[in-house]
Design an enzyme around this catalytic site. Structure first.
Site, mmCIF file in Angstrom:
data_model
loop_
_atom_site.group_PDB
_atom_site.id
_atom_site.type_symbol
_atom_site.label_atom_id
_atom_site.label_comp_id
_atom_site.label_asym_id
_atom_site.label_seq_id
_atom_site.Cartn_x
_atom_site.Cartn_y
_atom_site.Cartn_z
ATOM 1 N N GLN A 177 11.015 -16.649 -0.349
ATOM 2 C CA GLN A 177 11.264 -15.253 -0.006
ATOM 3 C C GLN A 177 11.086 -14.956 1.488
ATOM 4 O OE1 GLN A 177 8.016 -14.054 -2.778
ATOM 5 N NE2 GLN A 177 7.540 -12.490 -1.254
ATOM 6 N N HIS A 190 -4.916 -5.504 -3.731
ATOM 7 C CA HIS A 190 -4.784 -6.484 -4.829
ATOM 8 C C HIS A 190 -5.889 -6.257 -5.864
ATOM 9 C CE1 HIS A 190 -3.032 -8.868 -1.369
ATOM 10 N NE2 HIS A 190 -2.053 -8.962 -2.248
ATOM 11 N N ILE A 197 -3.099 1.549 -1.919
ATOM 12 C CA ILE A 197 -4.497 1.709 -1.497
ATOM 13 C C ILE A 197 -4.507 1.725 0.034
ATOM 14 C CG2 ILE A 197 -6.837 0.712 -1.585
ATOM 15 C CD1 ILE A 197 -5.867 1.584 -4.328
ATOM 16 N N GLU A 212 -8.359 -4.961 -0.955
ATOM 17 C CA GLU A 212 -8.635 -3.897 -1.926
ATOM 18 C C GLU A 212 -7.392 -3.485 -2.734
ATOM 19 O OE1 GLU A 212 -11.552 -2.030 -2.674
ATOM 20 O OE2 GLU A 212 -12.462 -3.776 -1.715
ATOM 21 N N SER A 216 -2.742 -4.160 3.672
ATOM 22 C CA SER A 216 -1.742 -5.233 3.653
ATOM 23 C C SER A 216 -2.367 -6.485 4.253
ATOM 24 C CB SER A 216 -0.532 -4.819 4.503
ATOM 25 O OG SER A 216 0.262 -5.952 4.809
ATOM 26 N N SER A 217 -2.006 -7.641 3.712
ATOM 27 C CA SER A 217 -2.502 -8.900 4.285
ATOM 28 C C SER A 217 -2.034 -9.024 5.731
ATOM 29 C CB SER A 217 -1.994 -10.092 3.478
ATOM 30 O OG SER A 217 -2.313 -9.909 2.116
ATOM 31 N N MET A 253 0.429 -13.241 -3.126
ATOM 32 C CA MET A 253 0.570 -14.333 -2.161
ATOM 33 C C MET A 253 -0.788 -14.614 -1.512
ATOM 34 S SD MET A 253 4.368 -14.135 -0.641
ATOM 35 C CE MET A 253 4.080 -12.949 0.635
ATOM 36 N N GLY A 254 -1.859 -14.147 -2.148
ATOM 37 C CA GLY A 254 -3.200 -14.447 -1.657
ATOM 38 C C GLY A 254 -3.627 -13.592 -0.484
ATOM 39 N N LYS A 262 3.134 -0.099 -2.944
ATOM 40 C CA LYS A 262 3.388 -0.239 -1.500
ATOM 41 C C LYS A 262 4.726 -0.966 -1.300
ATOM 42 C CE LYS A 262 1.738 -2.403 2.580
ATOM 43 N NZ LYS A 262 2.377 -3.684 2.282
HETATM 44 O O1 PAF Z 1 4.338 -8.842 -3.464
HETATM 45 C C1 PAF Z 1 4.080 -10.049 -3.273
HETATM 46 O O2 PAF Z 1 2.981 -10.432 -2.846
HETATM 47 C C2 PAF Z 1 5.160 -11.091 -3.574
HETATM 48 O O3 PAF Z 1 6.407 -10.624 -3.232
HETATM 49 C C3 PAF Z 1 5.109 -11.600 -5.026
HETATM 50 C C4 PAF Z 1 5.448 -10.489 -6.007
HETATM 51 C C5 PAF Z 1 3.749 -12.167 -5.334
HETATM 52 C C6 PAF Z 1 6.157 -12.696 -5.205
HETATM 53 O O4 PAF Z 1 5.915 -13.775 -4.365
#
Ligand code: PAF
Length: 283
Positions: A62, A38, A177, A36, A186-187, A31-32, A150
């Protein structure tokens, strides 16, 4: 040079060219606001595939009505730099309308592994995750897809979905991580003010307490959970959403620590809901 595309058509055309050359493809769904954690998924994908697609899409489906969809952090320029440095080849950054056109009404949903933990506190969350991940799988059609441990429940849910629906994609789990002081990356950590950032260490400290209980031979899952909860309750800025012990694969509550067990928690620090977990495998 990395390419950033916004339409499904462009992804399909690019992947089609790669496939003509016989290249393998990895997908890292995100989700951008990449960090680290990601990057470790992208690194693994780059190591295991000829080409790597990173999807950057804050999936409205979601998020519940009272959740942080609007304020969820976004920075495509920084994400692009991180992906390029890590060696990814394509970023898919669709608008919500590209993913969900007018009249959209098909969903992927699940019973069982989505009933406990985050599924309880966020009732529509996993329907949104399963639907969007399915769409991303169909759009990219990768050989492998990468998910962080995570979000351990999410990983179990996706594994189950892939098995149940015979999706021919290998799911590759990647370890949590952490920051140097233990906080899981976490973002959402960006929401924390300095005091909250300090208070948030209670999650990783609770993980340590739980791990120590199991290492010391405790096999009553409730006792391990109680020890973790007792520690979290000493932090005035923390409010427990849940701390639970479940079977890692079925995500059903357990009493005894045996086999693959997931100890998972969601804790509010101020208004920010953070998750963390550890997994044990007891023969
Ligand atoms: O873990 C996430 O960032 C989201 O749940 C995902 C898997 C990209 C789906 O939107």
């Amino acid at each position: 040079m990395i390419k950033v595309v916004h339409t499904i058509k462009e992804v399909r055309e690019t992947v089609k060219e790669w496939r003509k050359e016989g290249l393998s493809v990895g997908l890292v769904p995100t989700m951008g606001f990449l960090h680290e954690g990601h990057k470790s998924l992208i690194d693994k994908a780059v190591e295991q595939n000829d080409r790597v697609v990173v999807s950057v899409f804050v999936n409205p489906m979601q998020f519940g009505p009272t959740e942080d969809l609007d304020k969820y952090p976004r920075d495509l320029a920084a994400d692009t730099r991180l992906c390029e440095a890590a060696g990814a080849n394509l970023i898919f950054n669709p608008e919500p309308e590209e993913m969900y056109d007018e009249g959209f009404c098909s969903f992927v949903d699940m019973n069982g592994p989505t009933a406990e933990l985050c599924g309880k506190s966020r009732p529509i969350h996993f329907r949104g995750v399963c639907t969007v991940v399915n769409k991303l799988f169909n759009i990219v059609q990768p050989d492998r897809a990468y998910f962080g441990q995570k979000d351990a429940q999410q990983l179990s849910v996706i594994r189950r979905m892939v098995k149940d629906l015979n999706i021919p994609i290998e799911i590759v789990p990647c370890p949590i991580i952490r920051e140097a002081d233990g906080l899981a990356k976490s973002s959402r950590n960006t929401y924390l003010n300095p005091q909250e950032r300090q208070a948030a260490l209670i999650l990783s400290r609770a993980i340590k307490v739980g791990q120590q209980c199991v290492e010391a031979g405790e096999r009553d899952a409730h006792k391990v959970v109680d020890a973790m909860k007792a520690l979290i309750e000493t932090e005035p800025m923390a409010r427990i959403d849940y701390v639970e012990a479940v079977d890692l694969n079925s995500v059903q509550k357990i009493d005894k620590v045996q086999g693959e067990v997931l100890f998972a928690m969601a804790v509010y620090i101020g208004k920010t809901r953070l998750i963390d977990n550890f997994i044990v495998n007891i023969k």
